[in-house]
Design an enzyme around this catalytic site. Structure first.
Site, PDB file in Angstrom:
ATOM      1  N   THR A  15       0.883  -1.552   0.475  1.00  0.00           N
ATOM      2  CA  THR A  15      -0.041   0.254   0.115  1.00  0.00           C
ATOM      3  C   THR A  15       1.195   1.131  -0.453  1.00  0.00           C
ATOM      4  O   THR A  15       0.548   2.562  -0.470  1.00  0.00           O
ATOM      5  CB  THR A  15      -0.601   0.079   1.485  1.00  0.00           C
ATOM      6  OG1 THR A  15      -1.942  -0.800   0.900  1.00  0.00           O
ATOM      7  CG2 THR A  15      -1.722   0.974   1.231  1.00  0.00           C
ATOM      8  N   SER A  60       1.707  -7.506  -1.565  1.00  0.00           N
ATOM      9  CA  SER A  60       2.258  -8.633  -0.722  1.00  0.00           C
ATOM     10  C   SER A  60       1.256  -9.721  -0.383  1.00  0.00           C
ATOM     11  O   SER A  60       1.702 -11.036  -0.214  1.00  0.00           O
ATOM     12  CB  SER A  60       2.998  -8.152   1.003  1.00  0.00           C
ATOM     13  OG  SER A  60       1.450  -8.806   1.287  1.00  0.00           O
ATOM     14  N   SER A  61       0.402  -9.905  -1.264  1.00  0.00           N
ATOM     15  CA  SER A  61      -0.221 -11.095  -0.894  1.00  0.00           C
ATOM     16  C   SER A  61       0.153 -11.882  -2.011  1.00  0.00           C
ATOM     17  O   SER A  61      -0.463 -13.163  -2.089  1.00  0.00           O
ATOM     18  CB  SER A  61      -2.495 -11.047  -1.057  1.00  0.00           C
ATOM     19  OG  SER A  61      -2.163  -9.537  -0.943  1.00  0.00           O
ATOM     20  N   ASP A  92       0.401  -7.145   4.431  1.00  0.00           N
ATOM     21  CA  ASP A  92      -0.432  -8.128   4.907  1.00  0.00           C
ATOM     22  C   ASP A  92      -0.049 -10.024   5.273  1.00  0.00           C
ATOM     23  O   ASP A  92       0.176  -9.955   6.021  1.00  0.00           O
ATOM     24  CB  ASP A  92      -1.199  -9.074   3.418  1.00  0.00           C
ATOM     25  CG  ASP A  92      -2.095  -7.649   3.504  1.00  0.00           C
ATOM     26  OD1 ASP A  92      -3.017  -6.695   4.362  1.00  0.00           O
ATOM     27  OD2 ASP A  92      -3.234  -7.911   2.374  1.00  0.00           O
ATOM     28  N   THR A 167       2.775 -10.358  14.531  1.00  0.00           N
ATOM     29  CA  THR A 167       1.788 -10.874  14.062  1.00  0.00           C
ATOM     30  C   THR A 167       1.015  -9.939  13.307  1.00  0.00           C
ATOM     31  O   THR A 167       0.664  -8.305  13.855  1.00  0.00           O
ATOM     32  CB  THR A 167       1.081 -12.394  14.196  1.00  0.00           C
ATOM     33  OG1 THR A 167      -0.266 -12.086  13.966  1.00  0.00           O
ATOM     34  CG2 THR A 167       0.422 -11.390  15.755  1.00  0.00           C
TER      35      THR A 167
HETATM   36  N1  ASP Z   1      -2.762  -5.423   0.446  1.00  0.00           N
HETATM   37  C1  ASP Z   1      -1.846  -4.261   0.625  1.00  0.00           C
HETATM   38  C2  ASP Z   1      -0.301  -5.614   0.993  1.00  0.00           C
HETATM   39  O1  ASP Z   1       0.133  -5.993   1.571  1.00  0.00           O
HETATM   40  C3  ASP Z   1      -1.762  -3.859   2.184  1.00  0.00           C
HETATM   41  C4  ASP Z   1      -0.597  -2.707   2.918  1.00  0.00           C
HETATM   42  O2  ASP Z   1      -0.029  -2.636   1.638  1.00  0.00           O
HETATM   43  O3  ASP Z   1      -0.989  -2.674   4.110  1.00  0.00           O
HETATM   44  O4  ASP Z   1       0.307  -5.403  -0.043  1.00  0.00           O
END
Ligand code: ASP
Length: 344
Positions: A15, A60-61, A92, A167
């Site tokens: 993000t 990061s998913s 994430d 976590t």
């Molecule tokens: N979906 C995003 C990721 O993990 C959320 C974040 O960056 O906080 O890449």
């Protein structure tokens, strides 16, 4: 005059560097140079900052072992020249990545600080600036040129944590992470308060070794009251499964039903490593404290003690990846290798 510290910023995505796609309205990663333009303040920090970015930054998913290896190799190739590293990463899966990197980077004597943000850097109320600026400052702390932080950490919302103890516990709050079983390493307020007593202090004879062999033939099974025999059986018989984390209740307890124990026993006898990790967010597994965990200990289930599931996943992939001998596996899993679980 003391020489300026050299800090390498590694941008993997998340993000922090995302912007709204004008067609779909969803958040998508954008390039790193645009990100730096949004934080001119980092040029004011008293250190030299270099940057390396993933060619295609990711949410990061989509994190996986090849990206972990890429981060480790970037660190390796700059290690002797650079004083500290800040890895920009989506929140994430940040705890998984920080845990994996802690195992990959053997004999680490420099800071590697993961950070990111809940709101994009371009957002008016973003948490990205503070997270990034303080992470860089923490990575450049030193005592006569020797880094003060010598481990893989995670910095988020005024707290520096040991990475493999964290976590993600909140999807909405700026305070998104917790380290339930290990104290914070530093707090950022008017001053940076370093909790020296909790930092890793080892001095290693050998140079950094980067260990990237991970075996992903592992799984996580969360127990719940009423879990069915066919479901457990299908998990235990998954093709090529070599290690399984079972998330148990409380201090490591599970149903005492006969079918459950005999299924697990059969799998362990066939060579599967089964790790007991509590599904509570804090506290430790103590097998044998209750009758409902004594049977697990008796059949050879390995104790995850106070490890997080994220660090257990990382450690299991790592130890299986390095073909630890079956007779030594329990010893190495239950022993802290990077401060990821308690000693006794
Ligand atoms: N979906 C995003 C990721 O993990 C959320 C974040 O960056 O906080 O890449």
């Amino acid at each position: 005059m003391m020489k300026k510290q050299n800090i390498l910023l590694i941008y993997s995505g998340g993000t922090i560097g995302m912007a709204k796609d004008s067609d779909s309205g969803t958040l998508k990663a954008f390039d790193f140079d645009s990100l730096l333009v949004k934080i001119p303040e980092i040029r004011l920090i008293d250190c030299n900052i270099e940057t390396v970015s993933f060619e295609n930054p990711i949410d990061s998913s989509n994190m996986n072992p090849s990206y972990w290896e890429a981060i480790a190799r970037i660190i390796e190739s700059h290690y002797n020249r650079v004083d500290g590293f800040v890895v920009l990463h989506g929140s994430d899966t940040m705890s998984y990545s920080a845990s994996v990197l802690s195992f990959m980077l053997e004999n680490l004597e420099k800071p590697v600080i993961f950070t990111g943000s809940q709101l994009p850097i371009g957002d008016l109320r973003t948490d990205a600036k503070e997270n990034l600026i303080t992470s860089i400052q923490l990575a450049s702390l030193h005592n006569n040129g020797i880094p003060i932080i010598k481990e893989v950490c995670l910095y988020f919302e005024y707290q520096l944590y040991r990475g493999n103890r964290t976590t993600k516990m909140n999807a909405d709050h700026f305070e998104a992470f917790d380290s339930p079983n290990y104290p914070t390493l530093a707090e950022s307020g008017v001053h940076l308060k370093i909790n020296y007593e909790f930092l890793r202090k080892e001095k290693f004879e050998d140079d950094l070794i980067v260990r990237t062999e991970l075996d992903t033939n592992i799984g996580v099974l969360k127990l719940f009251p009423g879990i069915s025999e066919p479901f457990v059986e299908s998990v235990l018989n998954a093709k090529n499964l070599k290690g399984l984390i079972i998330e148990t209740y409380g201090s490591g307890n599970a149903t005492t039903e006969k079918w459950f124990i005999s299924q697990l026993k059969k799998a362990i006898e066939a060579g599967l490593y089964i790790i007991n990790v509590t599904q509570c967010s804090g506290g430790s597994v103590t097998m044998g404290q209750y009758e409902s965990s004594a049977h697990l200990k008796a059949i050879g289930v390995i104790s995850g003690k106070d490890i997080t599931t994220e660090a257990a996943v990382a450690k299991l992939m790592y130890l299986i990846g390095y073909n630890i001998k079956p007779e030594e596996f329990q010893y190495y899993f239950e022993k802290p290798l990077r401060g990821e679980l308690k000693e006794n």
